[in-house]
Design a protein around this motif. Structure first.
Motif, PDB file in Angstrom:
ATOM      1  N   PHE A 183       2.732  -3.463   1.695  1.00 44.98           N
ATOM      2  CA  PHE A 183       2.716  -3.332   0.240  1.00 44.98           C
ATOM      3  C   PHE A 183       3.919  -2.554  -0.277  1.00 44.98           C
ATOM      4  CE2 PHE A 183       0.281  -3.878  -3.556  1.00 44.98           C
ATOM      5  CZ  PHE A 183       0.574  -2.807  -4.366  1.00 44.98           C
ATOM      6  N   PHE A 184       4.269  -1.458   0.408  1.00 40.07           N
ATOM      7  CA  PHE A 184       5.371  -0.619  -0.067  1.00 40.07           C
ATOM      8  C   PHE A 184       6.631  -0.813   0.762  1.00 40.07           C
ATOM      9  CE2 PHE A 184       2.796   1.725  -2.946  1.00 40.07           C
ATOM     10  CZ  PHE A 184       1.567   1.916  -2.343  1.00 40.07           C
ATOM     11  N   THR A 185       6.690  -1.892   1.545  1.00 40.34           N
ATOM     12  CA  THR A 185       7.751  -2.004   2.538  1.00 40.34           C
ATOM     13  C   THR A 185       8.941  -2.787   2.022  1.00 40.34           C
ATOM     14  OG1 THR A 185       6.085  -1.964   4.259  1.00 40.34           O
ATOM     15  CG2 THR A 185       8.260  -2.780   4.865  1.00 40.34           C
ATOM     16  N   PHE A 186      10.102  -2.178   2.161  1.00 39.02           N
ATOM     17  CA  PHE A 186      11.333  -2.887   1.894  1.00 39.02           C
ATOM     18  C   PHE A 186      12.379  -2.361   2.869  1.00 39.02           C
ATOM     19  CE2 PHE A 186      14.590  -5.212   0.142  1.00 39.02           C
ATOM     20  CZ  PHE A 186      15.600  -4.458  -0.433  1.00 39.02           C
ATOM     21  N   LEU A 223       7.992  -7.896  -2.067  1.00 38.92           N
ATOM     22  CA  LEU A 223       7.775  -6.712  -2.915  1.00 38.92           C
ATOM     23  C   LEU A 223       7.749  -7.109  -4.389  1.00 38.92           C
ATOM     24  CD1 LEU A 223       7.475  -3.673  -3.170  1.00 38.92           C
ATOM     25  CD2 LEU A 223       9.971  -3.490  -3.227  1.00 38.92           C
ATOM     26  N   LEU A 224       8.743  -7.924  -4.792  1.00 36.14           N
ATOM     27  CA  LEU A 224       8.779  -8.367  -6.191  1.00 36.14           C
ATOM     28  C   LEU A 224       7.534  -9.173  -6.520  1.00 36.14           C
ATOM     29  CD1 LEU A 224      12.515  -9.436  -6.271  1.00 36.14           C
ATOM     30  CD2 LEU A 224      11.493  -7.685  -7.734  1.00 36.14           C
ATOM     31  N   ALA A 241       4.198  -6.526  -6.182  1.00 37.23           N
ATOM     32  CA  ALA A 241       4.152  -5.411  -7.142  1.00 37.23           C
ATOM     33  C   ALA A 241       3.901  -5.924  -8.550  1.00 37.23           C
ATOM     34  CB  ALA A 241       5.445  -4.612  -7.090  1.00 37.23           C
ATOM     35  N   ALA A 242       4.485  -7.042  -8.910  1.00 40.47           N
ATOM     36  CA  ALA A 242       4.328  -7.571 -10.265  1.00 40.47           C
ATOM     37  C   ALA A 242       3.375  -8.745 -10.305  1.00 40.47           C
ATOM     38  CB  ALA A 242       5.695  -7.983 -10.816  1.00 40.47           C
TER      39      ALA A 242
END
Lengths: 606, 92
Positions: free
Chosen positions: A166-169, A184-185, A188-189
């Motif tokens: 979920f928070f991984t980049f 992520l894009l 998150a949105a």
């Protein structure tokens, strides 16, 4: 399932990117309007409703004396602080008139403004494209929106580590990074993506899903809309004896007293100057998401308050309203509107990273294939080229001769000519250099806009910042920032283009070269897209037929929900173990449903 | 007051992220103890709920929910970026 996600995303990705970028710009179309019409005064006095409405009424009394109805739109916070008025004719052949009035004088501004479509063109383009006939274009966009909805759902299903990642980049790792960014894009949105696709489809609800009103009512949804939203379709405005109009100020006072949290947004006068005249005051709508606003109706002749209640809407109608309100975002204050713009660009970036990821995954195996090179050229020409085209639109606004014929249309032609040029450029450049060159060009095109502005008009930063006109100044400043961002990306790319990239990602590069595979995919596609639509339409018609009470509301519900059902059908077709099974399932469910629909329809007709 | 709703969302997602071993290790070089993990998880969800309450209290139900969703999306993205580029602001 992954196949559906990849190909639904790829085939329509470039159109979707265009739709999302122009759609995001639509949220700031009034600000763009202002920058593109520099002849308009800088920051004009707003005035209160009690001052501006009577001025507008006297203008209308003079110019629209025998109109059937008048409408006054009060200045929103973010436009020229102008009043827009229009009047609709009594006789069917009469001309509908409109004018933009200065809020202080109540008269049209005398400055000669250049012929331009402003930000409104972006708004129109994002649902009706350009150069393509309207009815076809909106259906193409509808298909794209439907594909995106399917891509969103399949994307979630395919994203196995959605919570862990979920928070991984992880930047700087080639293909892995593109996938991380895309994920992520997307995640998150996600609420925004789903909302904007669904609400976009619902905006053209009965165009995209005509089955229910066509088969049950025999129309295009007019009766469902009239029954669901009674206040927007007032009864026939009959001729009545002439009468003086009651003063408007007490009406405005009553409105402001009863709606302390909102502002007066518009005034409509039906049958002005007659005994049956009605004055409808509507709020700006800043305190609710839905588009249907609580209006107050006064008698035009006596000034008495006739109605102050929100018409009771069915839950289906309220949901429909809420969705449209969410899509348009008119309710949003400055913070939320900034968020809408960021979210819209996040959606565009999600689509862009998806497109780039497709090439990154297949570069090793397919770099020489024509299909691959076509996709890569389209990627570069669209992801870097469309921003250049949009900048070209603004350049054209400043540079085209003011008295040019069809100037407004030529600004748009310049935009598409620039895009065409950007699509052609990557064909004979190596991809790495093409990316760098186009991104660099985008940096110049945007970064130099404030300079161009200063050279061609007097609404440049040195004038707009001292005057406190932050809309105009903001445009120039944001263009500058956008230019700098593109430059930074281009410079980073140049460093990488000069070195050979040794990073390899061991991923499965999908390559379908077997003819049997291709037929199987084609078969599933036809099953999903065409037969799936038939199956969905059957469902849309069946539910209201089976539940004839509150039929209009049920028709609204079944049509709104149908898009998710269509997505589910598409997914089921591609999840089935073989194309034959998929076809059997579709036919097996469609046949009895068709019979049921025919029976119910003939039953109601009898 | 609207800003406080955003900060609660941010705090909530930060706590949820840190309750995950992978991200806890990014900042603290070891996985969280079980008790800490539970505290961070619950705290994270509570903070997100408080953020919802604040948004509704300020802007009404409909706009409040929309605003909260917007703040959640921004907060999630922000926390992800903060974790990715932790070397800029974090000293282990």
């Amino acid at each position: 399932m992954a196949w559906l996600h990849t190909w639904a995303g790829l085939v329509l990705g470039w159109v979707l990117f265009f739709v999302f970028v122009t759609g995001t710009l639509s949220y700031v179309r009034f600000e763009i309007d202002r920058w593109m019409m520099p002849e308009k005064p800088m920051v004009s006095p707003a005035g209160t409703a009690r001052d501006t409405v009577p001025r507008a009424l006297s203008y209308l009394a003079e110019h629209g004396a025998d109109a059937q109805s008048w409408t006054i739109i009060l200045p929103r916070r973010r436009t020229y602080e102008e009043i827009v008025v229009w009047w609709s004719p009594r006789s069917p052949g009469g001309e509908r008139g409109s004018a933009s009035l200065n809020a202080e004088t109540g008269l049209p501004d005398t400055a000669k403004v250049r012929d331009t479509g402003g930000g409104g063109h972006f708004f129109e383009m994002h649902y009706s494209l350009h150069y393509i006939p309207y009815e076809t274009a909106i259906r193409i966009v509808g298909l794209c929106a439907m594909a995106m909805l399917a891509a969103l759902i399949t994307g979630i299903v395919v994203h196995k580590k959605i919570f862990r990642d979920f928070f991984t980049f992880r930047p700087g790792k080639g293909q892995r990074s593109w996938l991380d960014a895309h994920n992520l894009l997307g995640v998150a949105a996600l609420p925004f993506h789903v909302m904007i696709c669904w609400s976009g489809l619902v905006l053209f609800l009965f165009t995209y899903m005509p089955a229910a009103p066509a088969l049950i009512h025999g129309d295009n949804g007019e009766r469902v809309m009239e029954e669901s939203f009674p206040s927007f379709f007032p009864g026939a405005l009959l001729m009545a004896p002439a009468s003086a109009t009651a003063p408007i100020s007490p009406m405005i006072e009553t409105f402001e007293r009863r709606r302390p949290m909102d502002m007066l947004g518009s005034v409509t006068v039906n049958a002005p100057g007659q005994t049956n005249a009605e004055v409808i005051l509507r709020p700006m709508g800043h305190e609710q998401v839905s588009l249907e606003h609580d209006s107050m109706t006064f008698s035009g002749a006596t000034g008495a308050l006739l109605r102050d209640a929100r018409p009771a809407l069915s839950t289906a109608a309220q949901t429909h309203d809420m969705l449209l309100g969410l899509h348009m975002g008119d309710f949003a204050g400055p913070v939320l509107r900034a968020f809408y713009v960021l979210a819209g660009f996040a959606s565009s970036a999600m689509i862009a990273t998806g497109l780039v990821l497709w090439t990154a995954k297949r570069r090793q195996k397919q770099a020489a294939h024509l299909g691959f090179r076509l996709v890569e050229a389209l990627n570069i020409g669209t992801i870097a080229g469309l921003p250049i085209a949009i900048a070209a639109y603004f350049w054209a606004n400043r540079l085209l001769p003011l008295n040019m014929a069809d100037r407004e249309h030529w600004e748009v032609h310049v935009m598409f000519l620039a895009w065409a040029a950007m699509l052609i450029w990557p064909i004979w450049r190596s991809p790495r250099w093409a990316w760098f060159e186009l991104l660099g060009l985008a940096a110049l095109a945007f970064g130099l806009l404030p300079v161009l502005n200063a050279l061609t008009t007097d609404r440049h930063l040195a004038a707009t910042i001292p005057a406190g006109d932050w809309v105009l100044a903001g445009f120039d400043l944001i263009a500058l920032v956008v230019g700098i961002v593109f430059a930074a990306i281009a410079i980073r790319l140049r460093r990488r283009a000069a070195t050979v990239s040794a990073r390899r990602f061991e991923g499965r590069a999908a390559s379908n070269t077997d003819v049997r595979d291709r037929l199987s995919v084609a078969s599933r596609t036809v099953a999903g897209v065409a037969s799936g639509y038939v199956l969905t339409s059957l469902f849309v018609v069946l539910v209201p037929l089976a539940l004839p009470q509150m039929q209009s509301a049920t028709m609204l519900w079944s049509s709104m929900v149908s898009f998710f059902l269509y997505a589910a059908t598409l997914m089921a077709v591609f999840h089935a173990r073989s194309p034959t099974r998929a076809w059997l399932w579709i036919i097996g469910t469609s046949a009895p449903l068709t019979m049921l629909v025919v029976i119910l329809l003939s039953g109601t007709a009898a | 007051m609207a800003a406080s709703s955003f900060f609660f969302s941010l705090a909530g997602f930060a706590m949820l992220a840190l309750s995950m071993a992978r991200h806890h290790r990014d900042l603290f070089a070891r996985a969280p103890a079980r008790s800490l993990e539970i505290i961070l998880r619950c705290g994270g969800w509570v903070a997100i709920a408080v953020s919802l309450g604040l948004s509704i209290a300020v802007a009404g139900t409909a706009i409040g929910i929309v605003q909260w969703t917007a703040f959640l999306m921004m907060a999630a993205f922000f926390v992800a970026l903060l974790l990715t580029y932790k070397d800029i602001w974090w000293r282990a």
